[in-house]
Design a protein around this motif. Structure first.
Motif, PDB file in Angstrom:
ATOM      1  N   TRP A   1       0.792  -1.265  -0.122  1.00 12.90           N
ATOM      2  CA  TRP A   1      -0.050   0.008   0.052  1.00 12.90           C
ATOM      3  C   TRP A   1       0.840   1.295  -0.034  1.00 12.90           C
ATOM      4  O   TRP A   1       0.483   2.340  -0.633  1.00 12.90           O
ATOM      5  N   PHE A   2       1.964   0.978   0.728  1.00 16.02           N
ATOM      6  CA  PHE A   2       2.876   2.281   0.684  1.00 16.02           C
ATOM      7  C   PHE A   2       3.604   2.576  -0.671  1.00 16.02           C
ATOM      8  O   PHE A   2       3.454   3.822  -1.172  1.00 16.02           O
TER       9      PHE A   2
ATOM     10  N   GLY B   1       0.805   4.012  -3.070  1.00  8.27           N
ATOM     11  CA  GLY B   1       0.669   5.384  -2.834  1.00  8.27           C
ATOM     12  C   GLY B   1       1.852   6.187  -3.672  1.00  8.27           C
ATOM     13  O   GLY B   1       1.640   7.374  -3.971  1.00  8.27           O
ATOM     14  N   LEU B   2       2.966   5.842  -3.483  1.00  8.62           N
ATOM     15  CA  LEU B   2       4.098   6.332  -4.126  1.00  8.62           C
ATOM     16  C   LEU B   2       4.103   6.168  -5.663  1.00  8.62           C
ATOM     17  O   LEU B   2       5.149   6.768  -6.473  1.00  8.62           O
ATOM     18  N   SER B   3       3.208   5.347  -6.426  1.00 14.46           N
ATOM     19  CA  SER B   3       3.444   5.139  -7.781  1.00 14.46           C
ATOM     20  C   SER B   3       3.246   6.213  -8.641  1.00 14.46           C
ATOM     21  O   SER B   3       4.024   6.319  -9.729  1.00 14.46           O
TER      22      SER B   3
ATOM     23  N   ILE C   1       3.667  15.602  -2.127  1.00 12.52           N
ATOM     24  CA  ILE C   1       3.847  14.118  -1.965  1.00 12.52           C
ATOM     25  C   ILE C   1       2.280  13.415  -1.640  1.00 12.52           C
ATOM     26  O   ILE C   1       1.999  12.379  -2.080  1.00 12.52           O
ATOM     27  N   SER C   2       2.000  14.107  -0.544  1.00 12.36           N
ATOM     28  CA  SER C   2       0.408  13.828  -0.070  1.00 12.36           C
ATOM     29  C   SER C   2      -0.548  13.740  -0.997  1.00 12.36           C
ATOM     30  O   SER C   2      -1.126  12.644  -1.213  1.00 12.36           O
TER      31      SER C   2
ATOM     32  N   HIS D   1       0.011  13.299  -4.267  1.00 10.12           N
ATOM     33  CA  HIS D   1       0.105  11.962  -5.118  1.00 10.12           C
ATOM     34  C   HIS D   1       0.039  10.595  -4.496  1.00 10.12           C
ATOM     35  O   HIS D   1      -0.461   9.746  -5.119  1.00 10.12           O
ATOM     36  N   PHE D   2       0.362  10.808  -3.139  1.00 13.94           N
ATOM     37  CA  PHE D   2      -0.166   9.293  -2.449  1.00 13.94           C
ATOM     38  C   PHE D   2      -1.468   9.000  -2.572  1.00 13.94           C
ATOM     39  O   PHE D   2      -1.873   7.967  -2.639  1.00 13.94           O
TER      40      PHE D   2
ATOM     41  N   LEU E   1      -2.512   5.713  -4.732  1.00 12.69           N
ATOM     42  CA  LEU E   1      -3.265   4.693  -3.906  1.00 12.69           C
ATOM     43  C   LEU E   1      -4.696   4.487  -4.444  1.00 12.69           C
ATOM     44  O   LEU E   1      -4.904   3.246  -4.671  1.00 12.69           O
TER      45      LEU E   1
END
Length: 327
Positions: free
Chosen positions: A128-129, A132-134, A200-201, A203-204, A208
């Protein structure tokens, strides 16, 4: 589609405008606006550009072309995506080494034919982490890496096509980073690290949402992972292949379906990618009845939560099982 386009573009751009005009002075508002923008970004990806780049948003090719560029506005690249998604994923769904959606870095395993590493036994916990960063990876490095790899595969082989695409890609990304990160760093009177973290949040949230929606459609207990024979031929016809490798979920949730661009009807989308997603629900009954009539699979999960739980189960199983040899 028009109303959805207006809504999703508004949800994405309005928070960024508010950030860039310097009215944000407190961290919680900065994060809230970026996260709202991330929801809009996911909406653009699933509900606008996806149909446009499949040529199914409109009967007018120019409308599809220009709305397909909404993908460039959110930092990715429409032309690279068409190769990755329209060609490789839709043609070779769940085929190891061919479908780019299951070609994963060493710490993730999405196919029973992929190499197994000891770390994979925990992937159902940490995936899941990385989901989120994908999109952060996507809009920074992955598009460029794919562009070079696809050229080696024989795509982008017209005169100056690769060079022109590389220049256009860099230009679009510079535009995106200008209004999504560089201007906020200039205009927002907060610490740069906080602005970068908020970016970044955004994009997270996007990563996700998009990763889960697309992955639960294919990496499921009921879906197959076919392999070609020694001559490179996959048994069965293309339509049977799509039914065997694809799963629907939450078919009765109208708002959820609207929100994710009809991608809960992945079977209908894979069988008929040139049809706009607003029609999927109405044709799903015909597809299901036809599959039943001919004794073919029609995989579906009643709820999105059930689909996620099934996906977790597959990730856990893939983390433990030994690879099935490629013929």
């Amino acid at each position: 589609m028009i109303s959805k386009t207006i809504v999703m573009l508004t949800v994405f751009f309005v928070p960024l405008v508010l950030i860039n005009i310097g009215v944000v002075t407190v961290p919680w508002l900065l994060f809230a606006l970026y996260i709202i923008s991330g929801i809009g970004m996911a909406g653009i990806g699933m509900g606008i550009m996806h149909d446009a780049n499949h040529g199914s948003y409109s009967k007018n090719r120019k409308v599809n072309k220009y709305l397909g560029y909404t993908m460039n506005l959110i930092g990715a690249n429409a032309n690279v995506w068409k190769i990755q998604h329209n060609v490789l994923h839709h043609s070779y769904t769940n085929i190891e080494g061919a479908d780019d959606d299951i070609n994963a870095p060493f710490f993730l395993r999405f196919s029973p034919h992929a190499k197994k590493n000891s770390i994979h036994r925990f992937q159902h916990l940490y995936v899941w982490f990385f989901y989120g960063l994908s999109t952060v990876s996507w809009v920074t490095a992955k598009d460029f890496l794919r562009l070079f790899r696809y050229r080696k595969m024989g795509f982008l082989n017209k005169k100056n096509q690769f060079r022109d695409e590389l220049i256009k890609m860099a230009s679009w990304k510079l535009l995106y980073y200008s209004y999504a990160l560089i201007l906020p760093l200039i205009m927002v009177p907060l610490a740069p690290w906080m602005i970068i973290l908020a970016f970044i949040s955004m994009h997270f949230v996007t990563g996700l949402l998009i990763s889960i929606i697309f992955q639960v459609a294919h990496i499921m207990p009921s879906t197959e992972f076919p392999l070609p024979d020694k001559d490179g031929i996959v048994e069965g016809d293309w339509f049977a292949h799509q039914l065997a490798t694809t799963t629907n979920f939450a078919p009765k949730s109208k708002f959820f379906s609207w929100l994710i661009g009809g991608l809960n009807y992945q079977i209908e989308h894979h069988l008929l990618p040139n049809i706009c997603h607003i029609h999927y629900k109405r044709i799903s009954g015909i597809v299901a009845d036809t599959a039943k009539e001919y004794g073919m699979p029609y995989h579906t999960k009643r709820t999105f939560a059930a689909a996620i739980m099934a996906h977790i189960g597959v990730l856990r199983k893939l983390g433990k099982m030994q690879p099935i040899p490629v013929r």
